[in-house]
Motif scaffolding. Structure first.
Motif, short mmCIF file in Angstrom:
data_model
loop_
_atom_site.label_atom_id
_atom_site.label_comp_id
_atom_site.label_asym_id
_atom_site.label_seq_id
_atom_site.Cartn_x
_atom_site.Cartn_y
_atom_site.Cartn_z
N LEU A 12 0.88 -1.74 -0.30
CA LEU A 12 -0.26 -0.10 -0.04
C LEU A 12 0.81 1.14 0.21
CD1 LEU A 12 -2.77 1.93 -0.04
CD2 LEU A 12 -2.65 1.29 2.81
N ARG A 33 11.14 0.80 6.64
CA ARG A 33 12.74 0.81 7.63
C ARG A 33 13.80 -0.16 6.74
NH1 ARG A 33 10.87 -4.34 11.13
NH2 ARG A 33 9.92 -4.99 9.22
N ARG A 37 12.50 1.42 -1.08
CA ARG A 37 12.48 0.43 -2.62
C ARG A 37 11.38 0.93 -2.99
NH1 ARG A 37 12.58 -3.41 2.15
NH2 ARG A 37 10.12 -4.15 1.62
N LEU A 50 9.68 2.33 13.66
CA LEU A 50 9.01 3.23 13.88
C LEU A 50 8.76 2.35 15.20
CD1 LEU A 50 6.21 2.99 11.57
CD2 LEU A 50 7.21 5.21 11.98
N THR A 75 2.69 -7.27 9.69
CA THR A 75 1.56 -7.63 8.67
C THR A 75 1.18 -9.09 8.41
OG1 THR A 75 2.47 -7.45 6.45
CG2 THR A 75 0.99 -5.45 7.51
N TYR A 137 -2.53 -10.15 15.67
CA TYR A 137 -2.45 -8.91 14.89
C TYR A 137 -3.59 -8.52 15.20
CZ TYR A 137 -3.34 -7.08 10.62
OH TYR A 137 -2.99 -6.54 9.20
N LYS A 141 -4.27 -4.20 16.12
CA LYS A 141 -4.87 -3.40 15.03
C LYS A 141 -5.73 -2.44 16.25
CE LYS A 141 -3.25 -2.66 11.40
NZ LYS A 141 -1.94 -1.91 10.83
N VAL A 163 -5.71 -7.50 0.42
CA VAL A 163 -4.98 -6.19 -0.49
C VAL A 163 -3.54 -7.14 -1.62
CG1 VAL A 163 -3.82 -4.10 -1.07
CG2 VAL A 163 -5.13 -4.55 1.19
N ARG A 172 6.87 -9.05 0.58
CA ARG A 172 6.07 -10.33 0.90
C ARG A 172 5.27 -10.45 -0.20
NH1 ARG A 172 5.68 -6.87 4.75
NH2 ARG A 172 7.25 -7.76 5.56
N1 LIG Z 1 -2.40 -6.85 3.04
C1 LIG Z 1 -3.38 -7.02 3.65
O1 LIG Z 1 -4.02 -7.99 2.76
C2 LIG Z 1 -4.36 -6.31 4.63
C3 LIG Z 1 -5.40 -6.01 5.01
C4 LIG Z 1 -5.96 -5.84 5.63
C5 LIG Z 1 -5.18 -4.49 6.41
N2 LIG Z 1 -3.78 -3.85 5.97
C6 LIG Z 1 -3.54 -2.53 6.48
O2 LIG Z 1 -2.87 -2.50 5.43
C7 LIG Z 1 -1.82 -1.65 5.98
C8 LIG Z 1 -0.19 -1.89 4.80
O3 LIG Z 1 -0.48 -3.62 4.58
P1 LIG Z 1 0.82 -3.82 3.20
O4 LIG Z 1 0.20 -5.18 2.92
O5 LIG Z 1 0.52 -2.87 2.88
O6 LIG Z 1 1.27 -4.03 3.64
P2 LIG Z 1 3.58 -4.28 4.03
O7 LIG Z 1 3.62 -5.20 2.46
O8 LIG Z 1 3.37 -6.03 4.95
O9 LIG Z 1 3.42 -3.20 4.41
C9 LIG Z 1 4.00 -3.24 5.76
C10 LIG Z 1 5.63 -1.81 6.41
O10 LIG Z 1 5.35 -1.67 6.54
C11 LIG Z 1 7.18 -1.76 7.36
N3 LIG Z 1 7.53 -2.19 8.77
C12 LIG Z 1 7.28 -2.84 9.70
N4 LIG Z 1 7.34 -3.13 10.80
C13 LIG Z 1 8.40 -2.17 10.65
C14 LIG Z 1 8.87 -1.01 11.74
N5 LIG Z 1 9.28 -0.91 13.08
N6 LIG Z 1 9.46 0.50 11.37
C15 LIG Z 1 8.83 0.78 9.58
N7 LIG Z 1 8.69 0.19 9.41
C16 LIG Z 1 7.48 -1.14 9.53
C17 LIG Z 1 7.57 -2.98 6.60
O11 LIG Z 1 8.92 -2.86 6.56
P3 LIG Z 1 9.65 -4.05 5.55
O12 LIG Z 1 9.43 -4.04 4.21
O13 LIG Z 1 11.08 -3.80 6.28
O14 LIG Z 1 8.84 -5.62 6.25
C18 LIG Z 1 6.69 -2.76 5.31
O15 LIG Z 1 7.32 -2.27 4.32
C19 LIG Z 1 -1.38 -2.36 7.15
O16 LIG Z 1 -1.36 -1.78 8.43
C20 LIG Z 1 -1.90 -3.76 7.55
O17 LIG Z 1 -2.56 -4.13 8.92
C21 LIG Z 1 -2.98 -4.70 5.21
#
Ligand SMILES: NC(=O)c1ccc[n+]([C@@H]2O[C@H](COP(=O)([O-])OP(=O)(O)OC[C@H]3O[C@@H](n4cnc5c(N)ncnc54)[C@H](OP(=O)(O)O)[C@@H]3O)[C@@H](O)[C@H]2O)c1
Length: 296
Positions: A12, A33, A37, A50, A75, A137, A141, A163, A172
């Motif tokens: 996202l 972090r 990229r 964070l 996540t 998880y 949240k 997503v 991932r």
């Molecule tokens: N994907 C889904 O299906 C889904 C569904 C419902 C809700 N969401 C919510 O949507 C949001 C975005 O999801 P996404 O799919 O984009 O997830 P994502 O691809 O896993 O991205 C999350 C990012 O947060 C970073 N992160 C984790 N811990 C951190 C820390 N301590 N300091 C700084 N950065 C950190 C990760 O860094 P690294 O890349 O280094 O690991 C990653 O780049 C999240 O809040 C998630 O809970 C996602």
């Protein structure tokens, strides 16, 4: 307007960086972090973990955002279950540090949350349905949501569901890419047919977040696709879209897998509130066609 996007290396986050950096009136600051990229563009990138309050403070001092869009999170549901302290640090403490820093600027705060705050007994869900998370998880949240809503800042919670999309150098995968890659390698896969979701194209979600943030809407918003499908049906749609062998996909019950983190059986969202502010998600067929065009 200065907008800070956390989790900018994630799926996202990357879509938000791409969307906002194309807007002249916005100064986009991306944070993640480690190294950036994202592809090059009209934005700046600051790295910050964070879970370190001093790094978060420095980040806010350097970026001076009017608006924060907080998508950074741990996540992976099973990882969160296996490492609950790490999950709480990233999802709850990280949000707490950002909120404290955002208060010094009275910035608007958008927090991205999840359908996993619900137990999945009665989906699809509206914004005012009662959360009842069944995984660590989901609990982390929901706790972060509560911190945001009680922060005193102008704030919103954007919840979303399953997503999918294409990211640059992702850390991932997601269900669509996993199915496509597995079938391309002629690997048989088992996909559950007793869970239900309303999958969300990452570009739609990014645009929806922007609709909420630019209007400084407050409260909870459900943003997802509109079609309720099982992961198995979605996998079949992926096979057909990419003209891959759907006979490699077997439908199984969720009980086939022993996963550390429980998954809610039936979530999915009713998105009437979001549609009322102009949110128009793509159908799954349209979303998959976009993914296909980005990969070719
Ligand atoms: N994907 C889904 O299906 C889904 C569904 C419902 C809700 N969401 C919510 O949507 C949001 C975005 O999801 P996404 O799919 O984009 O997830 P994502 O691809 O896993 O991205 C999350 C990012 O947060 C970073 N992160 C984790 N811990 C951190 C820390 N301590 N300091 C700084 N950065 C950190 C990760 O860094 P690294 O890349 O280094 O690991 C990653 O780049 C999240 O809040 C998630 O809970 C996602």
């Amino acid at each position: 307007m200065r907008v800070l996007i956390t989790g900018a290396n994630g799926l996202l986050g990357q879509k938000l960086v791409s969307l906002l950096s194309g807007m002249h009136e916005i100064t986009t600051i991306a944070t993640g972090r480690g190294p950036n990229r994202n592809p090059a563009g009209s934005y700046s990138y600051l790295s910050a973990d964070l879970t370190h309050p001093e790094e978060v403070n420095q980040l806010i001092i350097a970026s001076r955002p009017d608006v924060l869009i907080h998508c950074g999170a741990m996540t992976q549901v099973d990882e969160c279950e296996l490492h609950p302290d790490q999950c709480w640090q990233a999802n709850v403490s990280g949000t707490e540090y950002l909120l404290a820093a955002a208060k010094t600027l009275n910035a608007y705060f958008l927090y991205v949350s999840t359908d996993f705050v619900f137990d999945g007994e009665n989906g699809p869900y509206e914004e005012n349905d009662l959360p009842n998370p069944i995984s660590h998880y989901g609990r982390s949240k929901l706790e972060a949501e509560s911190l945001v809503l009680n922060s005193g800042l102008k704030a919103s919670i954007v919840r979303t569901v399953l997503v999918y999309g294409v990211a640059h150098d992702p850390s991932r995968s997601n269900i669509v890419l996993w199915v496509k890659n597995s079938l391309e390698q002629h690997k048989p896969i088992q996909v559950v047919n007793d869970q239900w979701r309303t999958p969300t194209l990452a570009e739609d979600l990014a645009f929806g977040c922007w609709l909420v943030a630019k209007n400084r809407h407050q409260g909870i918003f459900h943003l997802s696709g509109e079609e309720m499908v099982s992961p198995y049906s979605l996998a079949i749609m992926v096979a057909d879209c990419f003209q891959l062998d759907r006979s490699l996909i077997s439908a199984v019950d969720a009980s086939t897998f022993t996963q550390p983190g429980k998954r809610p059986p039936r979530t999915g969202f009713i998105i009437e509130k979001a549609k009322g502010m102009g949110f128009r998600p793509k159908s799954i067929a349209e979303g998959l066609a976009i993914v296909e065009s980005q990969l070719s």
